[in-house]
Design an enzyme around this catalytic site. Structure first.
Site, PDB file in Angstrom:
ATOM      1  N   SER A 143     -13.932  -4.532   0.827  1.00 55.14           N
ATOM      2  CA  SER A 143     -14.820  -3.988  -0.220  1.00 55.14           C
ATOM      3  C   SER A 143     -16.300  -4.175   0.111  1.00 55.14           C
ATOM      4  CB  SER A 143     -14.510  -4.624  -1.583  1.00 55.14           C
ATOM      5  OG  SER A 143     -13.297  -4.150  -2.101  1.00 55.14           O
TER       6      SER A 143
ATOM      7  N   TYR B 215       0.828  -1.209   0.000  1.00 55.17           N
ATOM      8  CA  TYR B 215       0.000   0.000   0.000  1.00 55.17           C
ATOM      9  C   TYR B 215       0.860   1.256   0.000  1.00 55.17           C
ATOM     10  CZ  TYR B 215      -4.084  -2.848   1.334  1.00 55.17           C
ATOM     11  OH  TYR B 215      -5.097  -3.767   1.373  1.00 55.17           O
TER      12      TYR B 215
ATOM     13  N   PHE C 228     -16.405  -0.646  -3.737  1.00 54.57           N
ATOM     14  CA  PHE C 228     -15.739   0.531  -4.289  1.00 54.57           C
ATOM     15  C   PHE C 228     -16.674   1.726  -4.418  1.00 54.57           C
ATOM     16  CE2 PHE C 228     -12.389  -2.409  -5.142  1.00 54.57           C
ATOM     17  CZ  PHE C 228     -11.248  -1.641  -5.106  1.00 54.57           C
ATOM     18  N   GLY C 229     -17.587   1.840  -3.481  1.00 52.87           N
ATOM     19  CA  GLY C 229     -18.479   2.992  -3.435  1.00 52.87           C
ATOM     20  C   GLY C 229     -19.743   2.843  -4.243  1.00 52.87           C
TER      21      GLY C 229
ATOM     22  N   LEU D 168     -18.470  -1.999   0.510  1.00 52.00           N
ATOM     23  CA  LEU D 168     -19.265  -1.006  -0.227  1.00 52.00           C
ATOM     24  C   LEU D 168     -19.011  -1.084  -1.731  1.00 52.00           C
ATOM     25  CD1 LEU D 168     -18.990   2.092   2.158  1.00 52.00           C
ATOM     26  CD2 LEU D 168     -20.872   0.466   1.914  1.00 52.00           C
TER      27      LEU D 168
ATOM     28  N   LEU E 193     -22.153   0.800  -3.787  1.00 48.45           N
ATOM     29  CA  LEU E 193     -23.293   0.571  -2.901  1.00 48.45           C
ATOM     30  C   LEU E 193     -23.680   1.815  -2.095  1.00 48.45           C
ATOM     31  CD1 LEU E 193     -22.500  -3.071  -1.788  1.00 48.45           C
ATOM     32  CD2 LEU E 193     -24.581  -2.314  -2.952  1.00 48.45           C
ATOM     33  N   THR E 194     -22.910   2.891  -2.213  1.00 46.51           N
ATOM     34  CA  THR E 194     -23.335   4.151  -1.592  1.00 46.51           C
ATOM     35  C   THR E 194     -24.273   4.923  -2.511  1.00 46.51           C
ATOM     36  OG1 THR E 194     -21.556   5.533  -2.524  1.00 46.51           O
ATOM     37  CG2 THR E 194     -21.057   4.302  -0.490  1.00 46.51           C
ATOM     38  N   GLY E 195     -24.303   4.558  -3.792  1.00 43.18           N
ATOM     39  CA  GLY E 195     -25.121   5.268  -4.768  1.00 43.18           C
ATOM     40  C   GLY E 195     -24.407   6.416  -5.451  1.00 43.18           C
TER      41      GLY E 195
END
Length: 344
Positions: free
Chosen positions: A232, A53, A236-237, A234, A239-241
Site C-alpha cells: 500500500s 487473492y 489505495f490510490g 500509494l 497518494l496519486t491524487g
C-alpha cells in the site's frame, strides 16, 4: 532495475515487486499476463500473491489470482523469478479450510500444496504468514485490547512445520506479514534457539500517510536483519491524487468501500493536500514521488505495487528513475511532523 538482498537469504529481489491482488477480480487473465510480461521486461523479478487473492475475499474467486499467475509462470524461466505467496490466517473466510483454520500443521501443509498446484511450480521462494495466528489489531483497527486475546498455535510449533517444508524443498524461505515488533522478535529468537528457519522479511503497510514502521518496527528490522516489503505505498490510490474531490470511479475504494476506512481519519486530508502540492511544486508525478519516498527508506527491500491498468503500472515502475534529494526528504519530514502518521 536495482536488486537488494532479502535479509539473510540468498534472494536478490528487484526494488519493485509486482503485487497481484486484483487479478481475477478487477483484472482479467489477459490483463494479468500483460502486466506480468511488462513488469518482467522492465527488470522486475519479484511477484507477490496470496492464497486468499483476489480481494475482496470471496468463495467464488479464492485462488484465482494464483491460477492466473501459474498459467503464465509455466511458460517462464522459473529460476529467474522470485515468487512469494501467503498462508491465510484465522478469521471469517470459512471457505478457506473451514471454521477451524489456524496456522498449524494441517492448514499450513494444505495451503502450501494447494498454492504449488495453482502456481504450477515445484517450490515457493518466499512463503509468508499473511497475518498472525494470535490476536493482534489488524489494518488500522488498534489499539491492542487484552480482552480480545485468544488461544493460538505456539510460534515454535509453526516454525517446526515450516522447517519440514523447507527440508522437503517446497518452500525456500519464510516471511511474515502484518506483524508486530513482539512477533518478529519471537520468531527470530525461537528460530535461533531451536535451530528452526529464520524469517527473512516482513510485509507491512507503509506510505507517506502510514509511517508507523518508523516508530515501531525499524529497530527490530535493523537488529534482526528483517527488511520490509512495503505494501500500500500509494495508500489505495489516495497518494496519486485521483480521489481528490470524490472517490474515483472503478477504483478499489469505489468498488470495496471498507478498504479505504483508514483514509477517512481526521488528519489524512490535510497531509494529502500538502503532499500533492509538494509533488506539483517539484514537477513530479504524485504517485512517483510517493513510491520514490518508500524506496528511499533504508529498511525497505522492495516496494510492492499493484495496478489495474497497464498505464498505471508503467507510471509506478517508472518511479525507479526518481531520486528524492535531501531537500525533498526534509520537506516531506516537515509535513510528517505537522500531520504525524495520519493513517496507520
Amino acid at each position: 532495475m536495482k536488486t537488494r538482498q532479502l535479509g539473510n537469504s540468498d534472494l536478490q529481489v528487484s526494488e519493485i515487486c509486482l503485487g497481484t491482488m486484483t487479478y481475477g477480480q478487477q483484472n482479467s487473465i489477459e490483463e494479468a499476463h500483460e502486466q506480468l510480461d511488462y513488469a518482467i521486461a522492465q527488470g522486475v523479478n519479484f511477484i507477490d500473491t496470496a492464497e486468499m487473492y483476489p480481494v475482496p475475499g470471496r468463495a467464488e474467486t479464492q485462488g484465482r489470482t494464483s491460477e492466473y499467475i501459474g498459467q503464465w509462470l509455466a511458460k517462464q524461466q522459473r529460476d529467474q523469478l522470485i515468487i512469494a505467496t501467503k498462508v491465510t490466517g484465522g478469521g471469517s473466510m470459512e471457505w478457506i479450510r473451514g471454521k477451524d483454520r489456524k496456522v498449524d500443521r494441517p492448514n499450513i501443509e494444505e495451503a502450501v500444496n494447494n498454492s504449488l498446484k495453482r502456481l504450477k511450480t515445484d517450490y515457493i521462494d518466499l512463503y509468508q504468514i499473511h497475518w498472525p495466528d494470535r490476536y493482534v489489531p489488524l489494518f488500522g483497527r488498534g489499539p491492542f485490547n487484552p480482552d480480545q486475546d485468544r488461544p493460538t498455535v505456539p510460534i515454535a510449533e509453526q516454525l517446526e512445520v515450516f522447517k519440514d517444508l523447507v527440508d522437503a524443498g517446497k518452500i525456500r524461505y519464510l516471511g511474515l506479514s502484518n506483524e508486530t515488533p513482539w512477533g518478529v522478535n519471537q520468531f527470530c529468537h525461537l528460530a535461533e534457539t531451536l535451530n528452526l528457519p529464520r524469517v527473512v522479511s516482513i510485509q507491512n503497510a507503509y506510505s507517506l500517510l502510514n509511517r508507523e514502521f518508523d516508530l515501531t518496527l525499524a529497530e527490530t528490522s535493523y537488529r534482526e536483519n528483517v527488511p520490509l516489503l512495503a505494501y500500500s505505498p500509494l495508500a489505495f490510490g489516495f497518494l496519486t491524487g485521483k480521489h481528490q474531490g470524490g472517490v474515483a470511479p472503478n477504483s478499489r475504494v469505489a468498488e470495496f468501500p471498507g478498504f479505504g476506512a483508514r483514509y477517512g481519519k481526521p488528519n489524512v486530508q490535510g497531509a494529502l493536500t500538502a503532499y500533492l502540492k509538494l509533488a506539483k511544486d517539484w514537477g513530479l508525478s504524485p504517485a512517483q514521488m510517493a513510491l520514490a519516498f518508500v524506496r528511499s527508506r533504508w529498511f525497505v527491500a522492495s516496494t510492492i505495487i499493484g495496478a489495474t491498468t497497464l498505464d498505471q503500472l508503467k507510471e509506478d515502475i517508472g518511479s525507479v528513475a526518481v531520486e528524492l534529494t535531501p531537500e525533498m526528504l526534509a520537506a516531506i519530514d516537515e509535513i510528517q511532523a505537522k500531520y504525524p502518521n495520519p493513517a496507520p
